[in-house]
Scaffold this active site. Structure first.
Site, short mmCIF file in Angstrom:
data_model
loop_
_atom_site.label_atom_id
_atom_site.label_comp_id
_atom_site.label_asym_id
_atom_site.label_seq_id
_atom_site.Cartn_x
_atom_site.Cartn_y
_atom_site.Cartn_z
N LYS A 80 -3.26 2.04 5.52
CA LYS A 80 -3.41 3.33 6.21
C LYS A 80 -3.59 3.14 7.71
O LYS A 80 -3.14 3.99 8.50
CB LYS A 80 -4.57 4.12 5.60
CG LYS A 80 -4.31 4.58 4.17
CD LYS A 80 -3.05 5.43 4.06
CE LYS A 80 -2.83 6.00 2.67
NZ LYS A 80 -1.63 6.87 2.58
N TYR A 131 -5.83 -0.98 0.82
CA TYR A 131 -5.61 0.44 1.11
C TYR A 131 -5.94 0.73 2.57
O TYR A 131 -5.16 1.37 3.29
CB TYR A 131 -6.46 1.29 0.18
CG TYR A 131 -6.28 2.78 0.39
CD1 TYR A 131 -5.20 3.46 -0.17
CD2 TYR A 131 -7.21 3.52 1.13
CE1 TYR A 131 -5.04 4.83 0.02
CE2 TYR A 131 -7.05 4.88 1.33
CZ TYR A 131 -5.97 5.53 0.76
OH TYR A 131 -5.82 6.88 0.95
#
Length: 258
Positions: A166, A162
């Site tokens: 990002k 994750y």
């Protein structure tokens, strides 16, 4: 022009991916309240239609289109549908995203690829398809939803995939801002911190040790709420931010400061 008039989005056309719920719905609502026509682009068509119906009460046109943002053919068809309906695209909010808390040594390769596809590759695919329209128009605003996790490493949970996805969104934002400035297209990213949404509500209401650690590390000592992204979404979509591009707007209650 009166400064408040610069925040108006009267008759602008905005696509919000993952707009059926949570942060996407809150931002779509704010854009509608500012005067924009809204396209809720979501994998869940039933919920997208419900959200579009809710937004119609804001006095603006809102439609739902089913799309898997990891599939280029579906994205191209989405753009065709929006152009057939409205004839232009003024704003794109790349909001669709997923998260997974797994130690890297235990993560299945397919889980890594899925997170990259939804969180990062979809931003590339959507921006490419919509960007071509905006280049023809010589105007537009793209708002990518990244995360504070793109600039810091969260603890105690393990979420390397994750975080990496990002961080990629942030660099893609900066790169497109430079490439497309000549076309009068602004590209910025909102980087939220811990937000209490339908998806994360069980974490916060469970009063777990992990959540308490999050809140202890947040100077404001609370999670954010979806409506707290409304103002920044309208700002970045509108002429109020006419000189803002390549920016990373962190909204995290101060978490990443300390």
């Amino acid at each position: 022009m009166n400064v408040m008039e610069r925040f108006q989005l009267q008759n602008a056309v905005a696509i919000v991916t993952g707009g059926a719920r949570g942060l996407g719905k809150a931002m779509a609502t704010a854009l509608a309240q500012a005067g924009a026509h809204i396209v809720i682009a979501d994998k869940d068509l039933a919920e997208a239609r419900t959200t579009a119906h809710d937004l119609q009460h804001e006095g603006q046109e809102a439609i739902a289109i089913q799309v898997d943002v990891t599939q280029e053919a579906q994205i191209e068809q989405l753009v065709v549908q929006v152009m057939d309906k409205f004839g232009k695209i003024d704003v794109l909010v790349n909001n669709a995203g997923i998260a997974l808390h797994v130690k890297l040594e235990d993560m299945e390769a397919q889980d890594w690829f899925n997170i990259m596809n939804v969180n990062l590759n979809s931003v590339f695919l959507m921006s490419k398809a919509v960007g071509r329209i905006m280049i023809q128009q010589q105007r537009g605003s793209i708002i990518n939803i990244s995360s504070m996790s793109g600039i810091i490493v969260n603890t105690p949970q393990c979420q390397a995939a994750y975080n990496t996805s990002k961080a990629g969104v942030i660099m893609l934002t900066k790169s497109l801002a430079v490439e497309w400035a000549q076309h009068h297209i602004r590209v910025n990213t909102i980087a939220p911190g811990y937000m209490k949404t339908e998806l994360t509500r069980p974490f916060f209401e469970g009063n777990s040790t992990m959540v308490q650690q999050w809140l202890d590390a947040t100077p404001m000592k609370r999670p954010g709420t979806p409506d707290e992204l409304a103002g920044i979404a309208v700002y970045l979509a509108s002429d109020a931010s006419s000189f803002a591009t390549g920016g990373v707007f962190v909204i995290d209650g101060g978490y990443s400061v300390i």
